[in-house]
Design a protein around this motif. Structure first.
Motif, short mmCIF file in Angstrom:
data_model
loop_
_atom_site.label_atom_id
_atom_site.label_comp_id
_atom_site.label_asym_id
_atom_site.label_seq_id
_atom_site.Cartn_x
_atom_site.Cartn_y
_atom_site.Cartn_z
N THR A 1 0.84 -1.19 0.00
CA THR A 1 0.00 0.00 0.00
C THR A 1 0.88 1.24 0.00
N HIS B 1 0.69 4.23 1.07
CA HIS B 1 0.78 5.16 2.19
C HIS B 1 1.59 4.61 3.36
N GLN C 1 -1.68 9.01 -2.61
CA GLN C 1 -1.81 8.47 -1.26
C GLN C 1 -0.61 8.78 -0.36
N GLN D 1 -1.08 12.24 0.97
CA GLN D 1 -2.12 12.25 2.00
C GLN D 1 -1.56 11.72 3.32
#
Length: 171
Positions: free
Chosen positions: A26, A28, A74, A77
């Motif tokens: 992922t 992030h 991402q 973020q």
């Protein structure tokens, strides 16, 4: 710099085992891991930690530089949320938050879904109501108006929920 255990609230951004091992796919999790690796103390009563900016920012810069614009969404973020939610309010942190928030906003031109996420980040940032209203109004003005069929995910339910509402005539 003492290595801190994973901040318990970071599990909301990325599972703790993935932050520690950096095994996750992922996007992030790497920024969250870099944040954790750059922490120099234990969380205070408010849950905030001292971030060694000189350690985290080069890692984030390398990650973003080697990612495509879409792959940056991402991580940007996660970086912003890590800073805003977990970093102590020390010199330079607000500037870093703004820098990554601006980079995120710039991706909205290419990727419209970023615009909605950006509104959420502005709420997290604590933007004044008037400025938030302006950002929301700008977003709504740039968005296409909803069609009658898009008002409900279940078009048949629209007539049940809104019995007096009729689709506009196409005169």
């Amino acid at each position: 710099m003492a290595r801190s255990p994973v901040h318990p609230k970071l599990s909301g951004l990325c599972p703790a085992r993935d932050v520690q091992r950096s095994q996750s796919k992922t996007p992030h999790c790497k920024p969250a891991r870099f944040f954790v690796e750059s922490v120099e103390d234990e969380p205070n009563a408010a849950g905030r930690v001292t971030l060694v900016q000189s350690s985290a920012t080069p890692k984030w810069a390398r990650l973003l530089k080697t990612s495509s614009p879409q792959e940056q969404i991402q991580p940007l973020q996660a970086i912003f949320l890590s800073l805003k939610l977990f970093a102590k309010r020390l010199k330079g942190i607000a500037a870093l938050e703004s820098q990554y928030l601006q980079q995120h906003f710039a991706l909205g031109e290419q990727y419209p879904e970023v615009q909605e996420a950006h509104l959420v980040l502005l709420v997290v940032k604590g933007l004044a109501a008037e400025r938030l209203h302006m950002a929301l109004q700008l977003y709504l003005n740039q968005s296409p108006p909803p069609t009658w069929n898009s008002l409900s995910p279940y078009p048949a339910a629209s007539s049940v929920l809104y019995p007096n509402r009729r689709p506009p005539s196409s005169d």
